[in-house]
Write a protein that holds these residues in place. Sequence first.
Motif, PDB file in Angstrom:
ATOM      1  N   ALA A 203       0.786  -1.188   0.051  1.00 15.23           N
ATOM      2  CA  ALA A 203      -0.070  -0.138  -0.120  1.00 15.23           C
ATOM      3  C   ALA A 203       0.743   1.259   0.167  1.00 15.23           C
ATOM      4  N   ASN A 204       0.472   2.429  -0.529  1.00 17.34           N
ATOM      5  CA  ASN A 204       0.888   3.487  -0.505  1.00 17.34           C
ATOM      6  C   ASN A 204       0.835   4.524   0.740  1.00 17.34           C
ATOM      7  N   TRP A 205       1.521   3.907   1.814  1.00 10.76           N
ATOM      8  CA  TRP A 205       1.476   4.674   3.130  1.00 10.76           C
ATOM      9  C   TRP A 205       2.308   5.739   3.146  1.00 10.76           C
ATOM     10  N   GLY A 206       3.053   6.128   2.156  1.00  8.38           N
ATOM     11  CA  GLY A 206       4.192   7.290   2.428  1.00  8.38           C
ATOM     12  C   GLY A 206       5.094   7.075   3.632  1.00  8.38           C
ATOM     13  N   ASN A 207       4.864   8.153   4.361  1.00  9.44           N
ATOM     14  CA  ASN A 207       5.820   7.897   5.727  1.00  9.44           C
ATOM     15  C   ASN A 207       4.987   7.977   6.902  1.00  9.44           C
ATOM     16  N   ASP A 208       3.604   7.666   6.653  1.00 13.00           N
ATOM     17  CA  ASP A 208       2.548   7.464   7.871  1.00 13.00           C
ATOM     18  C   ASP A 208       3.146   6.508   8.448  1.00 13.00           C
ATOM     19  N   LYS A 209       2.917   6.566   9.910  1.00  9.60           N
ATOM     20  CA  LYS A 209       3.055   5.775  10.775  1.00  9.60           C
ATOM     21  C   LYS A 209       1.601   4.935  11.173  1.00  9.60           C
ATOM     22  N   LEU A 210       0.525   5.541  10.996  1.00 11.67           N
ATOM     23  CA  LEU A 210      -0.661   4.860  11.172  1.00 11.67           C
ATOM     24  C   LEU A 210      -1.576   5.014   9.889  1.00 11.67           C
ATOM     25  N   SER A 211      -2.397   4.147   9.718  1.00 13.84           N
ATOM     26  CA  SER A 211      -3.238   3.899   8.373  1.00 13.84           C
ATOM     27  C   SER A 211      -4.417   2.982   8.826  1.00 13.84           C
ATOM     28  N   ASP A 212      -5.518   3.300   8.224  1.00 15.22           N
ATOM     29  CA  ASP A 212      -6.774   2.585   8.292  1.00 15.22           C
ATOM     30  C   ASP A 212      -6.526   1.049   7.383  1.00 15.22           C
ATOM     31  N   TYR A 213      -5.340   1.386   6.545  1.00 14.97           N
ATOM     32  CA  TYR A 213      -5.420   0.332   5.647  1.00 14.97           C
ATOM     33  C   TYR A 213      -4.299  -0.677   6.027  1.00 14.97           C
ATOM     34  N   ALA A 214      -3.764  -0.343   6.987  1.00 19.52           N
ATOM     35  CA  ALA A 214      -2.752  -1.343   7.777  1.00 19.52           C
ATOM     36  C   ALA A 214      -3.545  -2.124   8.853  1.00 19.52           C
ATOM     37  N   VAL A 215      -3.905  -3.339   8.014  1.00 20.49           N
ATOM     38  CA  VAL A 215      -4.874  -4.165   9.283  1.00 20.49           C
ATOM     39  C   VAL A 215      -4.789  -5.463   8.657  1.00 20.49           C
ATOM     40  N   GLY A 216      -4.417  -6.170   9.808  1.00 21.10           N
ATOM     41  CA  GLY A 216      -4.468  -7.686   9.528  1.00 21.10           C
ATOM     42  C   GLY A 216      -5.291  -8.535  10.446  1.00 21.10           C
ATOM     43  N   HIS A 273      -0.833   0.291  12.546  1.00 23.20           N
ATOM     44  CA  HIS A 273       0.703   0.533  12.694  1.00 23.20           C
ATOM     45  C   HIS A 273       1.174  -0.168  11.296  1.00 23.20           C
ATOM     46  N   THR A 274       1.834   0.818  10.327  1.00 26.09           N
ATOM     47  CA  THR A 274       2.172   0.568   9.051  1.00 26.09           C
ATOM     48  C   THR A 274       3.445  -0.181   9.365  1.00 26.09           C
ATOM     49  N   LYS A 275       4.155  -0.082  10.451  1.00 31.57           N
ATOM     50  CA  LYS A 275       5.254  -0.851  10.786  1.00 31.57           C
ATOM     51  C   LYS A 275       4.956  -2.516  10.791  1.00 31.57           C
ATOM     52  N   ALA A 276       3.996  -2.769  11.497  1.00 33.53           N
ATOM     53  CA  ALA A 276       3.528  -4.275  11.697  1.00 33.53           C
ATOM     54  C   ALA A 276       3.070  -4.649  10.216  1.00 33.53           C
ATOM     55  N   ALA A 277       2.360  -3.928   9.297  1.00 35.61           N
ATOM     56  CA  ALA A 277       1.998  -4.257   8.042  1.00 35.61           C
ATOM     57  C   ALA A 277       3.377  -4.340   7.202  1.00 35.61           C
ATOM     58  N   ALA A 278       4.105  -3.658   7.352  1.00 36.66           N
ATOM     59  CA  ALA A 278       5.403  -3.639   6.632  1.00 36.66           C
ATOM     60  C   ALA A 278       6.093  -4.870   6.883  1.00 36.66           C
ATOM     61  N   PHE A 279       6.145  -5.460   8.089  1.00 42.02           N
ATOM     62  CA  PHE A 279       6.733  -6.488   8.582  1.00 42.02           C
ATOM     63  C   PHE A 279       6.236  -7.723   7.864  1.00 42.02           C
ATOM     64  N   ILE A 280       4.979  -7.908   7.934  1.00 46.12           N
ATOM     65  CA  ILE A 280       4.239  -8.957   7.426  1.00 46.12           C
ATOM     66  C   ILE A 280       4.597  -9.280   6.058  1.00 46.12           C
TER      67      ILE A 280
END
Length: 485
Positions: A203-216, A273-280
Motif C-alpha cells: 500500500a501507498n502509506w508514504g511516511n505515515d506511521k498510522l493507516s486504516d489500511y494497515a490491518v491484519g 501501525h504501518t510498521k507491523a503491516a510492512a513487517f508481514i
Amino acid sequence: MIRTGNEYRESIRDGRQIWIDGEKVKDVTTHPMFKPVVDVRARIYDLAHEEHSRKVMTYADEETGEANAIANRLPKTQQDWKDKRAAVELVQREAGGVVTRVGDETIGEMWSLYDGQDVLNEVDPRFSENIRRHIARTIKGDPFHISANTDPKGDRSKAPQDQDPDMLLHVVKETDSGIVVRGAKYETAAAYANQAFTKPTIANWGNDKLSDYAVGFVVDLGSPGLKFISRNGFAGRAPAADYPLANRVDEVESLVVFDNVEIPWEDVLFYRHTKAAAFIRSTLHRYSALPFVQRTLHLADLMIGSALWNVKQTGLEKQQAVQEKLAQLACYREGINAHLTAAIANAEASPGGLLMPNQSLLYTGRVFALSQLPAMMHTARELCGGQICITPDSATFNDPEVSPWLEKFYTINDNWVAEDRRRLLAFARDLLNSDYAGHRLTFQLFAQSPPFAQLGAVYRNFDWSGPLDLVKDAANLSEKVNGSL
C-alpha cells in the motif's frame, strides 16, 4: 480434534452468499463447479484417519496425545519439515494433480507473524496474544485455513484516500466488540474455506506511521456481510475424459466483498501501525514458500511423466535429441528438489524460536522454479507432440461410425491401444495446453507475489558479504572499503 471430510463439508454449509456463472449457489459442496475441489479438500481430511495414510498426515500432540495435522504443526526441527514434505507429496498423489490452497501452504503465513511478536507488542500486546491463540486454535481445531492478499487496487497512481477508498480493504470504524472493515480481496478457495488470514497488499502509506489500511486479521468466512463472487470454474465445461485435471483439481478464486464486516478484537492481529503491516509483507512467505515450491516440483514430475510416456508409446525414447530434452526437464526438476532439500538441511532458527527453511536457498529456489516454468512447459509440449492439440474428444472416439478409423490410427501396437493413447494425449493437453493449463501457469507466476517481489525477497535474504569479502581480499582493496549493501 482433527476433522473428517464430512465434518468439513458441514462446516461450510453456513448460508454464505456465493455467485458463480450467473447464479447464486445454494450448496457449495454439491455445485458442479465447486464439488470436485471440495471433495479433494474432504479427501485430505479423511487421509488423516485412514490406516495407510494417517501416520504421514498426522502427529500426536506432545501434551494431550491427540492427533493433529502435520500441515498445521509449528516447525521446530528438520524432521518436522521432512514430515511436511511427505504429507504434501501424499496429497498431490491422491489429488491426481497440483492442489495449492486446499493443502497446507497458507498456514505458514501465520507463523511469520508469530515470529513478529516483538513488532506486535510495540503496537499492542493484545495482538501478540491473539496470534498465539489463533495458531493454537488452528492446530487443535483443524480448520480449512487460507490467505487473503490481493485487493482490486483501483488507480495505483493515486493514494487510496484519493479515490474510492474501498479499492483497498480498510477499517471504517471501531466498536466495543472489534473493528468494521470494507473493501474486497481476491482469494483462492474462499468460497469453500473456513477462515482466511487477511492482510494488506503493498500500500501507498508514504511516511505515515498510522493507516486504516494497515490491518491484519483472521476472518471467519461464514461471517455476515461477506459476499463471494467467483470466477467461472473449469469443472463441468467439458467431459472429464477429455479434461481430467480441469474437472478434478480446479481451485476456484473469488472476489470476496467485505460489506461492513465486523472483526472481533480477539481476531485482530495488527491494526493501523504501518510498521507491523510492512513487517508481514516482507516476511510473509518465509515458511509458506517451501510447500508452494514443492507443488511446482510435483508439476515438473507430471510434465516429465507425460512427455516420457509419449516418447515410450511412439518409440522415440532412444533418440539423442529426445533424451536431451528429457534431460532438460530432469535438470529443472532436480534443481527445484535441490533447493528444497538444501533449504531444510541448512534451516535457520527464526526470531520466534521456530525453524525456518534457509531463506536464501528457499527464495532463490522459488525464482528458479517459477521463472523456468514457461520454458519447461514448452519443452514438455515438444516431447508430447502436436497430437495433444489436434486429437478428437472421447465422444468421437466412441462414435460407432468413426471409432474404427480412430482405433486404426491411434493404436500403436499390441501394448499401446487407441484408448490408452487418447487418455495420455488428453491428460497432456489439459496439463500443458488447455484453459486450465494457462490458468495454472499464470497462477504459479503470481500466487505468492509477482516476479519483482520474488527477486526482492532474494535480494533481502542473500548473503552479499561473502562475495564482497572474497573480491576485497583477492583484489587487495583498501580496508576502508565498506562491504555492506
